[in-house]
Design a protein around this motif. Structure first.
Motif, PDB file in Angstrom:
ATOM      1  N   ASP A   1       0.814  -1.199  -0.108  1.00 51.06           N
ATOM      2  CA  ASP A   1      -0.060   0.126   0.038  1.00 51.06           C
ATOM      3  C   ASP A   1       0.807   1.207   0.048  1.00 51.06           C
ATOM      4  O   ASP A   1       0.677   2.174  -0.767  1.00 51.06           O
ATOM      5  N   GLU A   2       1.838   1.338   0.905  1.00 55.50           N
ATOM      6  CA  GLU A   2       2.769   2.414   0.960  1.00 55.50           C
ATOM      7  C   GLU A   2       3.479   2.610  -0.418  1.00 55.50           C
ATOM      8  O   GLU A   2       3.602   3.630  -0.947  1.00 55.50           O
TER       9      GLU A   2
ATOM     10  N   GLN B   1       2.640   1.665  -3.470  1.00 53.41           N
ATOM     11  CA  GLN B   1       1.555   2.219  -4.561  1.00 53.41           C
ATOM     12  C   GLN B   1       1.181   3.591  -4.310  1.00 53.41           C
ATOM     13  O   GLN B   1       0.888   4.632  -5.283  1.00 53.41           O
ATOM     14  N   MET B   2       1.125   4.098  -3.057  1.00 54.81           N
ATOM     15  CA  MET B   2       0.783   5.363  -2.761  1.00 54.81           C
ATOM     16  C   MET B   2       1.921   6.451  -3.043  1.00 54.81           C
ATOM     17  O   MET B   2       1.689   7.492  -3.653  1.00 54.81           O
TER      18      MET B   2
ATOM     19  N   ILE C   1       3.831   5.541  -5.711  1.00 49.56           N
ATOM     20  CA  ILE C   1       3.382   5.655  -7.225  1.00 49.56           C
ATOM     21  C   ILE C   1       2.681   6.846  -7.747  1.00 49.56           C
ATOM     22  O   ILE C   1       2.674   7.640  -8.747  1.00 49.56           O
ATOM     23  N   GLU C   2       1.355   6.943  -6.933  1.00 55.46           N
ATOM     24  CA  GLU C   2       0.262   7.778  -7.368  1.00 55.46           C
ATOM     25  C   GLU C   2       0.741   9.043  -7.133  1.00 55.46           C
ATOM     26  O   GLU C   2       0.674  10.180  -7.827  1.00 55.46           O
ATOM     27  N   LYS C   3       1.460   9.539  -6.275  1.00 57.18           N
ATOM     28  CA  LYS C   3       2.282  10.824  -5.814  1.00 57.18           C
ATOM     29  C   LYS C   3       3.243  11.048  -6.842  1.00 57.18           C
ATOM     30  O   LYS C   3       3.186  12.337  -7.331  1.00 57.18           O
TER      31      LYS C   3
ATOM     32  N   LYS D   1       3.083  10.018  -9.847  1.00 58.03           N
ATOM     33  CA  LYS D   1       2.314  10.435 -11.363  1.00 58.03           C
ATOM     34  C   LYS D   1       1.736  11.872 -11.000  1.00 58.03           C
ATOM     35  O   LYS D   1       1.390  12.470 -12.136  1.00 58.03           O
ATOM     36  N   LYS D   2       1.158  12.308 -10.015  1.00 59.48           N
ATOM     37  CA  LYS D   2       0.604  13.415  -9.859  1.00 59.48           C
ATOM     38  C   LYS D   2       1.644  14.484 -10.118  1.00 59.48           C
ATOM     39  O   LYS D   2       1.290  15.667 -10.817  1.00 59.48           O
ATOM     40  N   ARG D   3       2.601  14.429  -9.478  1.00 59.01           N
ATOM     41  CA  ARG D   3       3.592  15.518  -9.645  1.00 59.01           C
ATOM     42  C   ARG D   3       4.385  15.375 -11.243  1.00 59.01           C
ATOM     43  O   ARG D   3       4.418  16.511 -11.558  1.00 59.01           O
ATOM     44  N   GLN D   4       4.179  14.341 -11.870  1.00 61.60           N
ATOM     45  CA  GLN D   4       4.401  14.462 -13.034  1.00 61.60           C
ATOM     46  C   GLN D   4       3.406  14.875 -13.995  1.00 61.60           C
ATOM     47  O   GLN D   4       3.938  15.700 -15.023  1.00 61.60           O
ATOM     48  N   LYS D   5       2.187  14.790 -13.875  1.00 65.19           N
ATOM     49  CA  LYS D   5       1.090  15.482 -14.687  1.00 65.19           C
ATOM     50  C   LYS D   5       1.202  16.897 -14.355  1.00 65.19           C
ATOM     51  O   LYS D   5       1.166  17.789 -15.310  1.00 65.19           O
TER      52      LYS D   5
END
Length: 351
Positions: A313-314, A316-317, A319-321, A323-327
């Motif tokens: 879980d940590e 995956q969290m 990875i999502e952060k 991706k958001k920074r990259q977008k």
């Protein structure tokens, strides 16, 4: 301090502390056990300690001078001194220290003796005593002759006492008293310079006196080999020829052979070597400690599935952060590029 543990700090006098420390091996800090001296630098160690050290590094542990185990020799005089100090003299000095800790006289005189006192046996007396009582033969005898006469008289007393006791005899070379049962074996060693008194055999063991006793088996002597040239099957064959266990991989067989060589050589250095079965027990104990320490030092590999389940879980969290920074970074750069295209070029030609 525990009574079962001896230490140089047991003495209050610093000279006695230094003397007790010199009776101990520089490696193990215990009293010398079968003292061995290096002919290259004249430093002494326990037989087991120095042989283990030289098997790892070919130099003196004290002065770092290059040496080899072939340059080891028995230090019989140091062995005799250590045994006398350890078994008798040390306890007597400690008892004297406990009875008179403060009022005991210093070991060394504070002022040196005068020339008159050094050259003659001087006795200060009062003038009221008669002249006949003041003078005797020792008043005009030099100190070296007095000490020689005293040593000779004590030796004669010891010899007389030994002759009166039918169970004791005197060595003709070192004039030590000892039981008659060990006199012949001591005399044979004393000629070669070993003045130690052998242990008296127990009375209940009569087989040796009748010639029916079993001869002690000390085991086969291991030879020095180049370990890199021996494969696993060759090492197991060598161990089997020596009567040692041949189980384990090649690294364990090499370690077992090296450890047995140290134990065997140290046993042969001793005055009374132990039997081969005792060496086997010592080898098994050392091997158990070696295997345990080696297995505990190896770090266990973590389970990948367990690690993923615990920290999935940590991860995956994170990875999502990312991706958001990259977008967000991509959108900001696109907005900056679009705004710049609407502005007129500075280098455009005027109509």
């Amino acid at each position: 301090m525990d009574d079962t543990i001896d230490d140089p700090l047991d003495f209050n006098n610093e000279h006695l502390q230094s003397f007790d420390e010199h009776m101990r091996c520089p490696i193990c800090k215990e009293f010398y056990n079968t003292a061995m001296i290096l002919s290259t630098c004249s430093h002494s160690f326990c037989a087991m300690c120095i042989r283990k050290s030289l098997s790892q590094e070919q130099c003196c542990p004290k002065c770092r001078k290059t040496c080899h185990d072939s340059q080891l020799h028995n230090n019989f005089d140091l062995d005799n001194l250590v045994q006398t100090w350890k078994n008798n003299a040390r306890k007597l000095v400690l008892d004297m220290q406990e009875t008179e800790p403060e009022s005991s006289a210093p070991l060394l005189p504070e002022q040196p003796a005068s020339s008159t006192q050094r050259n003659s046996h001087y006795r200060p007396t009062s003038q009221k005593q008669p002249a006949a009582a003041l003078l005797d033969d020792e008043d005009f005898m030099p100190m070296n002759e007095i000490s020689t006469a005293n040593r000779r008289s004590r030796r004669l007393v010891d010899t007389t006492a030994a002759s009166e006791n039918p169970e004791l005899g005197t060595c003709p070379f070192c004039l030590q008293k000892m039981p008659l049962a060990v006199l012949n074996s001591h005399a044979n060693r004393c000629v070669d310079g070993d003045s130690r008194i052998p242990e008296t055999p127990p009375v209940h063991k009569t087989n040796s006196s009748l010639g029916l006793g079993k001869k002690k088996y000390l085991g086969k002597k291991p030879q020095k080999i180049a370990y890199d040239m021996y494969k696993e099957k060759d090492m197991k064959r060598l161990l089997k020829d020596l009567g040692l266990p041949d189980n384990g991989d090649r690294s364990l067989c090499v370690w077992r052979y090296r450890e047995y060589m140290i134990l065997y050589n140290a046993n042969m250095d001793a005055k009374d070597p132990v039997d081969f079965t005792v060496l086997l027990k010592q080898l098994k104990q050392a091997e158990h400690f070696y295997v345990t320490s080696r297995s505990s030092s190896k770090r266990a590999m973590p389970d990948v599935s367990e690690h993923k389940e615990k920290y999935g879980d940590e991860f995956q969290m994170l990875i999502e952060k990312a991706k958001k920074r990259q977008k967000a970074k991509a959108s900001s750069s696109a907005a900056a590029g679009g705004g710049g295209s609407d502005m007129p070029r500075s280098d455009a030609a005027a109509p």
